[in-house]
Design a protein around this motif. Structure first.
Motif, mmCIF file in Angstrom:
data_model
loop_
_atom_site.group_PDB
_atom_site.id
_atom_site.type_symbol
_atom_site.label_atom_id
_atom_site.label_comp_id
_atom_site.label_asym_id
_atom_site.label_seq_id
_atom_site.Cartn_x
_atom_site.Cartn_y
_atom_site.Cartn_z
ATOM 1 N N PHE A 58 0.849 -1.197 0.000
ATOM 2 C CA PHE A 58 0.000 0.000 0.000
ATOM 3 C C PHE A 58 0.883 1.246 0.000
ATOM 4 N N ALA A 59 0.505 2.251 -0.770
ATOM 5 C CA ALA A 59 1.331 3.460 -0.851
ATOM 6 C C ALA A 59 0.472 4.714 -0.837
ATOM 7 N N TRP A 60 0.951 5.727 -0.071
ATOM 8 C CA TRP A 60 0.350 7.059 -0.117
ATOM 9 C C TRP A 60 0.893 7.785 -1.339
ATOM 10 N N VAL A 61 0.020 8.473 -2.057
ATOM 11 C CA VAL A 61 0.451 9.269 -3.208
ATOM 12 C C VAL A 61 -0.170 10.661 -3.088
ATOM 13 N N PRO A 62 0.571 11.646 -2.565
ATOM 14 C CA PRO A 62 0.035 13.011 -2.501
ATOM 15 C C PRO A 62 -0.182 13.554 -3.914
#
Length: 445
Positions: free
Chosen positions: A153-157
């Motif tokens: 899972f990855a945060w992508v601003p």
């Protein structure tokens, strides 16, 4: 420092998912300098507190933690203490004046400078405060190396800042104006994540529905979703946070047609009274919210709805509180994040008349939570006996023999560990028991 002479870092994150993403970038910069993650704060050569200033108790937690770090520095004066995030941006030099043990203060837009700050602080002893807002550098900021906690899972601003100026909120003052990354930049990052094996991304912004408006070329969140829907390897696209004022039917249509966008909509309504929404400067009415919810459910019948609610806002009457409860009963959210209003210095609401006592705030909060918890349980009970697809996230914190995964609607299903199932697998789970917050079941063969 460990026996091999490697320096270690320890980062503590408070607040929202954007802060979680910022912390990954902070850690990435430290690892580029040769620091390794410490398992415990006492092992660290540098401690960074990535702070939140949304509520008073968040700030109090930070000051309490600074006191703990002081004890650590008393034993080892060479330990560096840095304060990052929104509290750093808001209070700036006042932090160092109040707590002189702080070595450096960096705002959300100054993570670029961490290499230089840490290197200099290892040589000199003066305090460093960097809190200049440079939203034009949002591309550089977003593409900083990140040390991600997960491999799945990855945060992508996708943007920074907020233009809404809700009367209770400090974010526009500490995060600045809305500035979007280009679709090309975001897509390139997501393609790279897919190539690295990531299965799920979460698009981050203070208000993702405002994405692209600063380009002034008709680009919006719909265009971004269309572009990311074509990225092979990514199975799920989440996003937060949405704003009812800027959510359009076209955005809903595009998300409904997407093969990757999850069936989970977090749409903060904040209150059930139009008078309160006006005082909060939310920019929509309860009637508009109902209309949008109806349209979303028409286009995505299986959607799971969550929301944010504030109770005890200045001027709130018993009748207004009952309006919020009536909204809960009408919309029937899967869950709601409920907050007691906390005055923030520098916001219009902090100087409003008719502030509500803590006793009344807590009573109203309990009334709201009691109603919502019953609704959440009733909705979850309807899932008993069903087979639902989940993305496996790994073992629970309490028991490594029990794993969990999340549905597209963001419900957690806990199941006994099954040989051969790996983190990141998409499997079918049978729900046996439904509770207010989680579901329990087994993975189907």
């Amino acid at each position: 420092m460990d026996q091999q002479g490697n320096k270690k870092y320890f980062t503590i994150t408070y607040g929202c998912q954007m802060n979680e993403s910022d912390s990954e970038k902070i850690n990435g910069q430290l690892e580029e300098l040769g620091y390794l993650p410490a398992e415990q704060m006492e092992e660290a050569d540098i401690v960074i507190l990535n702070t939140c200033s949304i509520r008073q108790n968040a700030e109090e937690k930070v000051y309490g933690k600074i006191g703990e770090v002081k004890q650590l520095k008393d034993k080892n004066p060479h330990v560096l203490l840095g304060i990052a995030g929104c509290m750093a941006q808001e209070n700036r030099r006042k932090l160092v004046q109040r707590m002189p043990i702080i070595d450096f203060v960096i705002g959300p837009y100054n993570i670029h400078n961490l290499h230089e700050i840490v290197t200099d602080k290892e040589a000199v002893g003066s305090h460093v405060v960097l809190t200049q807002m440079k939203p034009q550098r949002v591309r550089d900021y977003s593409l900083l190396k990140a040390s991600r906690k997960s491999k799945i899972f990855a945060w992508v601003p996708i943007m920074q800042g907020c233009n809404k100026f809700c009367t209770y909120c400090i974010v526009p003052y500490v995060r600045g104006r809305e500035t979007s990354r280009t679709i090309e930049d975001i897509k390139a990052e997501v393609i790279s994540l897919a190539q690295d094996g990531y299965k799920e991304i979460t698009l981050l912004g203070q208000n993702v529905n405002s994405y692209g408006l600063d380009f002034k070329n008709n680009t919006d969140f719909s265009d971004l979703i269309r572009a990311l829907d074509t990225v092979e390897g990514i199975k799920r696209i989440r996003y937060m946070t949405s704003h009812p004022r800027d959510m359009t039917k076209e955005m809903v249509d595009v998300m409904a047609a997407s093969s990757k966008v999850v069936r989970h909509m977090h749409l903060p309504v904040q209150h059930g009274s139009n008078e309160m929404l006006k005082r909060m400067n939310r920019g929509y009415t309860v009637e508009h919210f109902y209309e949008m919810v109806d349209y979303i459910r028409e286009r995505m019948p299986d959607v799971g709805f969550t929301t944010d609610l504030i109770t005890g806002f200045p001027g709130e009457t018993e009748e207004m509180n009952q309006a919020t409860i009536a909204l809960l009963k009408k919309v029937r959210f899967d869950s709601a994040y409920t907050f007691i209003y906390s005055p923030r210095r520098g916001t219009p609401a902090a100087s409003m008349t008719n502030q509500i006592s803590d006793e009344i705030k807590h009573r109203r909060l309990n009334e709201i939570m009691e109603v919502q918890n019953q609704i959440s349980l009733e909705i979850n009970k309807e899932l008993e006996g069903q087979d639902i697809e989940i993305l496996v996230e790994g073992p629970t914190k309490q028991d490594e023999n029990h794993w969990f995964g999340r549905t597209s609607t963001n419900k957690m299903i806990v199941f006994p560990k099954v040989e051969g199932i790996k983190i990141g697998d998409i499997v079918l789970a049978h729900v046996n028991i439904a509770q207010t917050w989680i579901l329990k079941g087994i993975v189907k063969d």
